[in-house]
Design a protein around this motif. Structure first.
Motif, PDB file in Angstrom:
ATOM      1  N   PHE A  46       0.817  -1.206   0.000  1.00 23.23           N
ATOM      2  CA  PHE A  46       0.000   0.000   0.000  1.00 23.23           C
ATOM      3  C   PHE A  46       0.851   1.256   0.000  1.00 23.23           C
ATOM      4  O   PHE A  46       0.600   2.195  -0.740  1.00 23.23           O
ATOM      5  N   ASN A  47       1.846   1.251   0.875  1.00 22.60           N
ATOM      6  CA  ASN A  47       2.671   2.444   1.013  1.00 22.60           C
ATOM      7  C   ASN A  47       3.511   2.696  -0.234  1.00 22.60           C
ATOM      8  O   ASN A  47       3.898   3.833  -0.492  1.00 22.60           O
ATOM      9  N   MET A  48       3.769   1.651  -1.013  1.00 20.46           N
ATOM     10  CA  MET A  48       4.472   1.874  -2.277  1.00 20.46           C
ATOM     11  C   MET A  48       3.511   2.454  -3.311  1.00 20.46           C
ATOM     12  O   MET A  48       3.886   3.297  -4.118  1.00 20.46           O
ATOM     13  N   LEU A  49       2.248   2.003  -3.261  1.00 20.10           N
ATOM     14  CA  LEU A  49       1.289   2.470  -4.256  1.00 20.10           C
ATOM     15  C   LEU A  49       1.044   3.972  -4.139  1.00 20.10           C
ATOM     16  O   LEU A  49       0.900   4.665  -5.145  1.00 20.10           O
ATOM     17  N   ASN A  50       0.980   4.487  -2.916  1.00 22.12           N
ATOM     18  CA  ASN A  50       0.721   5.932  -2.823  1.00 22.12           C
ATOM     19  C   ASN A  50       1.988   6.744  -2.618  1.00 22.12           C
ATOM     20  O   ASN A  50       1.939   7.940  -2.395  1.00 22.12           O
ATOM     21  N   GLY A  51       3.144   6.098  -2.725  1.00 19.85           N
ATOM     22  CA  GLY A  51       4.386   6.851  -2.779  1.00 19.85           C
ATOM     23  C   GLY A  51       5.087   7.067  -1.461  1.00 19.85           C
ATOM     24  O   GLY A  51       6.100   7.745  -1.412  1.00 19.85           O
ATOM     25  N   GLN A  52       4.554   6.496  -0.361  1.00 14.12           N
ATOM     26  CA  GLN A  52       5.230   6.692   0.919  1.00 14.12           C
ATOM     27  C   GLN A  52       6.550   5.939   0.970  1.00 14.12           C
ATOM     28  O   GLN A  52       7.478   6.349   1.632  1.00 14.12           O
ATOM     29  N   ARG A  74       2.193  13.998  -5.156  1.00 18.48           N
ATOM     30  CA  ARG A  74       2.040  13.957  -6.614  1.00 18.48           C
ATOM     31  C   ARG A  74       1.072  12.847  -7.003  1.00 18.48           C
ATOM     32  O   ARG A  74       0.243  13.005  -7.897  1.00 18.48           O
ATOM     33  N   VAL A  75       1.196  11.715  -6.315  1.00 14.94           N
ATOM     34  CA  VAL A  75       0.303  10.595  -6.592  1.00 14.94           C
ATOM     35  C   VAL A  75      -1.145  11.023  -6.345  1.00 14.94           C
ATOM     36  O   VAL A  75      -2.040  10.728  -7.135  1.00 14.94           O
ATOM     37  N   TRP A  76      -1.336  11.752  -5.238  1.00 18.12           N
ATOM     38  CA  TRP A  76      -2.674  12.231  -4.901  1.00 18.12           C
ATOM     39  C   TRP A  76      -3.208  13.146  -5.995  1.00 18.12           C
ATOM     40  O   TRP A  76      -4.349  13.075  -6.408  1.00 18.12           O
ATOM     41  N   ARG A  77      -2.350  14.020  -6.481  1.00 19.02           N
ATOM     42  CA  ARG A  77      -2.709  14.988  -7.518  1.00 19.02           C
ATOM     43  C   ARG A  77      -3.190  14.263  -8.781  1.00 19.02           C
ATOM     44  O   ARG A  77      -3.989  14.769  -9.536  1.00 19.02           O
ATOM     45  N   ARG A  82      -6.693   8.199  -0.344  1.00 15.85           N
ATOM     46  CA  ARG A  82      -6.160   7.185   0.567  1.00 15.85           C
ATOM     47  C   ARG A  82      -6.720   7.347   1.968  1.00 15.85           C
ATOM     48  O   ARG A  82      -6.836   8.471   2.469  1.00 15.85           O
ATOM     49  N   THR A  83      -7.065   6.255   2.606  1.00 12.70           N
ATOM     50  CA  THR A  83      -7.361   6.281   4.039  1.00 12.70           C
ATOM     51  C   THR A  83      -6.317   5.441   4.752  1.00 12.70           C
ATOM     52  O   THR A  83      -5.726   4.546   4.151  1.00 12.70           O
ATOM     53  N   PHE A  84      -6.083   5.769   6.027  1.00 15.93           N
ATOM     54  CA  PHE A  84      -4.994   5.114   6.741  1.00 15.93           C
ATOM     55  C   PHE A  84      -5.497   4.090   7.751  1.00 15.93           C
ATOM     56  O   PHE A  84      -6.628   4.181   8.236  1.00 15.93           O
ATOM     57  N   GLN A  85      -4.619   3.151   8.054  1.00 19.46           N
ATOM     58  CA  GLN A  85      -4.951   2.116   9.037  1.00 19.46           C
ATOM     59  C   GLN A  85      -5.286   2.757  10.376  1.00 19.46           C
ATOM     60  O   GLN A  85      -6.270   2.437  11.011  1.00 19.46           O
ATOM     61  N   ILE A  86      -4.435   3.690  10.801  1.00 23.79           N
ATOM     62  CA  ILE A  86      -4.737   4.515  11.974  1.00 23.79           C
ATOM     63  C   ILE A  86      -5.119   5.881  11.422  1.00 23.79           C
ATOM     64  O   ILE A  86      -4.308   6.518  10.755  1.00 23.79           O
ATOM     65  N   THR A  87      -6.351   6.307  11.682  1.00 26.63           N
ATOM     66  CA  THR A  87      -6.848   7.483  10.988  1.00 26.63           C
ATOM     67  C   THR A  87      -5.926   8.685  11.146  1.00 26.63           C
ATOM     68  O   THR A  87      -5.354   8.911  12.207  1.00 26.63           O
ATOM     69  N   ALA A  88      -5.793   9.425  10.057  1.00 23.85           N
ATOM     70  CA  ALA A  88      -4.988  10.644  10.076  1.00 23.85           C
ATOM     71  C   ALA A  88      -5.869  11.795   9.607  1.00 23.85           C
ATOM     72  O   ALA A  88      -6.201  11.887   8.433  1.00 23.85           O
ATOM     73  N   THR A  89      -6.286  12.624  10.566  1.00 24.63           N
ATOM     74  CA  THR A  89      -7.080  13.798  10.216  1.00 24.63           C
ATOM     75  C   THR A  89      -6.488  15.001  10.951  1.00 24.63           C
ATOM     76  O   THR A  89      -5.546  14.853  11.727  1.00 24.63           O
ATOM     77  N   PHE A  90      -7.035  16.178  10.695  1.00 22.56           N
ATOM     78  CA  PHE A  90      -6.510  17.387  11.311  1.00 22.56           C
ATOM     79  C   PHE A  90      -7.307  17.704  12.567  1.00 22.56           C
ATOM     80  O   PHE A  90      -8.448  18.145  12.509  1.00 22.56           O
ATOM     81  N   ALA A  91      -6.669  17.485  13.713  1.00 18.58           N
ATOM     82  CA  ALA A  91      -7.389  17.558  14.986  1.00 18.58           C
ATOM     83  C   ALA A  91      -7.787  18.974  15.371  1.00 18.58           C
ATOM     84  O   ALA A  91      -8.702  19.172  16.154  1.00 18.58           O
ATOM     85  N   SER A  92      -7.110  19.985  14.820  1.00 16.85           N
ATOM     86  CA  SER A  92      -7.441  21.359  15.217  1.00 16.85           C
ATOM     87  C   SER A  92      -8.495  21.966  14.293  1.00 16.85           C
ATOM     88  O   SER A  92      -8.740  23.164  14.352  1.00 16.85           O
ATOM     89  N   MET A  93      -9.076  21.126  13.428  1.00 17.02           N
ATOM     90  CA  MET A  93     -10.091  21.666  12.513  1.00 17.02           C
ATOM     91  C   MET A  93     -11.414  20.949  12.737  1.00 17.02           C
ATOM     92  O   MET A  93     -11.456  19.834  13.248  1.00 17.02           O
TER      93      MET A  93
END
Lengths: 252, 612
Positions: A46-52, A74-77, A82-93
């Motif tokens: 997975f991490n190779m597919l999205n470039g991590q 760039r991959v996203w563009r 992508r969603t993550f195994q452990i969620t990654a969101t912006f906690a201050s928003m």
């Protein structure tokens, strides 16, 4: 033509061959499940597919375009959500602002210094939140959401760039059984409506056999089986890996 | 050749001293994750206590050794007290607050030492055996330095034995790797942390007392030593003892040869080495990435538009500020001008460290560059004041953009230390480049243009520039760029996954913050009519940090409130005796009881009973 075509993907960590010559393809509107025991190489894949992670061997084609080794942004563009195994969101928003942030980036409005951000793409963000059933919670802080809601918020963020490919790493981990079915039914519906190719990893076999069109089984970095639910259930090597006959995997 | 040998030996002796301090610092950090700014104060206390003990003992080597050990033990006991009284209560606080609390301790210890031992340097009367020399490569080399050279490896060896061969050592290593797991296994952390802190303090005390024969006990060594120790620990990798030893050797030799070959730029050289190491190895020579502390995720405050009541309050303050020239005399106006400068200085630091998540220990660098740019424009180029005030933010912004390229790729403590390093480089350049900057004497006669000579006019100009710039920074935080910046702080992973170029965004924020601080410096230069290297000193960077944290880092109004309160407090304290002690105690109490700052506490009161 397939949305994603992967050939001969490989990556080692020290002496461990984490992913070893993996090839597969996903078509538009198709849901492909990537399964396998712990350490089979799913997350590395997975991490190779999205470039991590940069692959050592192999090629990744997105809509026929080579994206091997591009950084995640760039991959996203190019249309990969992508969603993550452990969620990654912006906690201050707030929930809505999380989606707005993704939309700002997608519409290339990040380098704006004057007009308040809450005026940008609010309606579009609400529409995305509506799709995942989170609109009512738009004003809540992302940092206080229940885990299932966070997962749905992540899905809305991942849809903000109108992806052709959606990568979901253990989308239902940490959720209650009823929530799992609902979330994957949602993903199923979105994939169908928008023609999104969905690739997901998952430990819950009910979810896998319930929604996947096709299943790819990894063990020790290699693809050991590929097919629909019926074929995978019947596959002797898959049984050995999961049930641990000891014949092929050294006993899991 | 002889020269090389003797300098190399001198370097080794220096390395030993450095290692003693750095070892304590790194052990404490490894286990407690506290960056102990007060470590230099413990070293200083070791020196003073050692002086008091050794001057009362017979002067033969055996008594000397006993006195040294006694001083180290006494410092260790003081360290244990410090841990039990203060640090124990703030282990769960954000690391920046911990750093600040220990800085408060630095201030308190300075005045305590002044009270107990007086302002004069204390040197040790040296008996003949301490003055002895040995012949090395045809030169006379101090015997005591040879002893020092042996002490470093000896302590490293003892520490290694302690770590590798004892149960305490196993616990200590385990806690360094994963303290939550150690706690989960039922180890009493309270005792472990106290002992570790005492051990580190003892090592600092040992370093301090051993510095006596070649130096003296004085009130400046705390900050001198802590800067060196930070460099060594960061270069070696925080938490790594062998790394600290290696880095001590490197820095010790660099200083020994630098002081002879390139005396002017030795300090620059040291920090340059640190910068280069961090660029290639972001966790130091032998350091590892820190284990992420579990369960430490804090719910971050949302950034919401100001409520109407706050808007009205802001407008009222602004109206009052505009009306000030009508009723305020020249002195009050000059104080108010200083406050405006402090507001912009704090707001610019808040911009990068609050929403940007990049805490800086060297923010004064950009302030100073702005001030010197304005002063040099006036003096060397005979440029008019507006040109100087334009040049100030441009020069500071450009410098921040350049240094920022190295800095923004780091995070947390390493980032803070690299900003400190760059600020020290800037300070050293300004301090030593006499011909251009006037060195210690600074540049005098930087007066405003004739039309702005009236304090009332200059005050309004400062209000327009500083107030305007602070408002602009605030505006940017609410704009898309501010959101993108917060996105890179909240979740670098997610930010990258939605196409944000975190490096560029952070660099832009860094340069912008630098430019704003530079403008503050420029306004300050013309207000004071002079610029000095102290504008760039660590203490000035800490002023900005205290102002931001006093106001509250999580609120947008925080830096403004904090700067006003801090300037007022500082001016009030400065005229009293032992003001450092009071200021330090104030900082410590602030961290203990108002960790969210004034604006944060006010916000909490306001929101009480209202839905989130």
């Amino acid at each position: 033509m397939s949305v994603l075509a992967v050939s001969g993907l490989g990556k080692s960590f020290g002496a461990v061959r984490a992913v070893d010559g993996v090839s597969f393809a996903v078509a538009a509107g198709e849901m492909l499940a990537l399964i396998g025991p712990n350490g089979a190489g799913k997350s590395t894949c997975f991490n190779m597919l999205n470039g991590q992670i940069r692959p050592e061997t192999g090629r990744i084609l997105l809509g026929g375009r080579d994206i091997t080794g591009l950084p995640p942004r760039r991959v996203w563009r190019l249309g990969v959500g992508r969603t993550f195994q452990i969620t990654a969101t912006f906690a201050s928003m707030s929930v809505r602002e999380n989606v707005q942030a993704a939309l700002l980036s997608f519409h290339r409005r990040v380098w704006r210094w004057w007009r308040p951000a809450r005026g940008y793409f609010a309606a579009e963000a609400d529409a995305l939140l509506d799709q995942v059933g989170m609109r009512a919670q738009g004003d809540r802080a992302a940092g206080v959401l229940a885990y299932g809601d966070l997962k749905r918020l992540e899905l809305a963020i991942a849809l903000a760039n109108g992806p052709t490919l959606l990568l979901m790493d253990e989308p239902t981990a940490g959720m209650a059984p009823a929530e799992r079915v609902a979330l994957m039914a949602l993903a199923r519906r979105l994939a169908g409506e928008r023609g999104i190719a969905v690739l997901f990893t998952e430990h819950d076999m009910d979810v896998v056999f319930g929604v996947a069109d096709r299943i790819l089984v990894l063990d020790r970095g290699r693809v050991i089986a590929e097919g629909d639910g019926v074929a995978i259930r019947a596959d002797a090597r898959v049984r050995a890996v999961y049930l641990g006959s000891g014949a092929t995997s050294g006993g899991h | 050749m002889d020269f090389v040998v003797v300098q190399a030996l001198t370097g080794l002796a220096g390395a030993s001293s450095l290692f003693l301090v750095a070892a304590g610092l790194t052990v404490i950090f490894g286990v407690t994750r506290v960056v102990n700014f007060a470590h230099g104060s413990l070293y200083m206390l070791g020196a003073y206590i050692g002086w008091s003990i050794l001057t009362r003992l017979p002067r033969d080597p055996a008594w000397f050794a006993a006195g040294v050990l006694l001083a180290a033990l006494a410092t260790a006991a003081l360290g244990a007290l410090l841990e039990m009284g203060l640090l124990r209560r703030i282990y769960r606080a954000p690391e920046l607050l911990q750093l600040l609390a220990t800085f408060g301790v630095v201030l308190m210890v300075q005045d305590a030492a002044l009270y107990l031992w007086g302002p004069d340097e204390l040197t040790l009367p040296r008996p003949p055996w301490l003055r002895g020399f040995v012949a090395v490569a045809g030169s006379r080399f101090p015997l005591f330095d040879l002893v020092l050279i042996g002490v470093g490896p000896l302590v490293l060896g003892l520490l290694w034995l302690l770590l590798a061969r004892t149960r305490f050592g196993v616990l200590l290593r385990a806690a360094t790797q994963d303290r939550e797991m150690v706690a989960a296994l039922g180890v009493d952390q309270t005792v472990l942390f106290t002992v570790v802190f005492a051990l580190g303090a003892g090592l600092a005390g040992l370093g301090g007392v051993l510095s006596l024969p070649d130096g003296s006990a004085n009130l400046h060594i705390d900050l001198d030593v802590i800067t060196d120790a930070f460099v060594v620990v960061v270069v070696g990798g925080m938490g790594s003892l062998p790394g600290a030893f290696l880095a001590a050797l490197l820095i010790g030799e660099l200083q020994a040869f630098g002081i002879v070959l390139l005396p002017k730029i030795t300090l620059v050289l040291v920090f340059l080495v640190m910068a280069v190491v961090l660029v290639f190895r972001p966790h130091g020579l032998l350091g590892r990435p820190q284990a992420v502390a579990r369960g430490a995720a804090e719910a971050l405050a949302l950034v919401r538009p100001a409520v109407p009541a706050l808007r009205w309050l802001g407008l009222a303050v602004l109206a009052l500020a505009l009306a000030a020239p009508l009723f305020a005399g020249p002195y009050l106006l000059s104080v108010l001008t200083e406050m405006l400068v402090a507001v912009l200085f704090a707001a610019s630091l808040h911009f990068m460290m609050g929403p940007g998540g990049m805490a800086s220990f060297g923010h004064a660098a950009w302030f100073g560059i702005g001030a010197y740019a304005a002063a040099l424009a006036t003096h060397a180029l005979a440029a008019p004041m507006p040109a100087g005030l334009l040049l100030a933010p441009l020069a500071a912004g450009a410098a921040a953009g350049l240094f920022g390229w190295f800095i923004v790729r780091l995070s947390g403590v390493y980032l803070a230390m690299l900003t400190l390093a760059f600020a020290q480089i800037v300070w050293a350049v300004v301090f030593q480049w006499d011909a251009v900057t006037g060195g210690d004497n600074g540049i005098l006669g930087v007066w405003p243009a004739r039309w702005a000579g009236d304090p009332r006019v200059y005050y309004l100009l400062a209000l327009a520039l500083c107030g305007g710039a602070a408002m602009l920074l605030r505006r940017v935080l609410y704009a898309p760029f501010g959101y993108a910046l917060r996105a890179t702080r909240d979740s670098p992973l997610r930010a990258e996954a939605i196409g944000l170029h975190a490096g560029r965004i952070r660099l832009a924020a860094f340069a912008l913050a630098g430019a704003a601080a530079g403008l503050a410096g420029g306004v300050f230069a013309y207000a004071k009519g002079s610029v000095f290297p102290t504008y760039i000193a660590v203490g000035h960077s800490v002023d900005a940090l205290v102002a931001v944290l006093l106001g509250g880092v999580q609120t947008i109004a925080g830096p403004v409130v904090g700067a006003l309160a801090y300037t007022a407090l500082f001016d009030a304290l400065l005229t009293t005796s032992f003001w450092r002690f009071k200021l330090g105690a104030f900082i410590v109490l602030l961290v203990l009881f108002f960790p969210a700052g004034i604006a944060g506490a006010a916000q909490r009161l306001w929101e009480r009973g209202r839905p989130a």
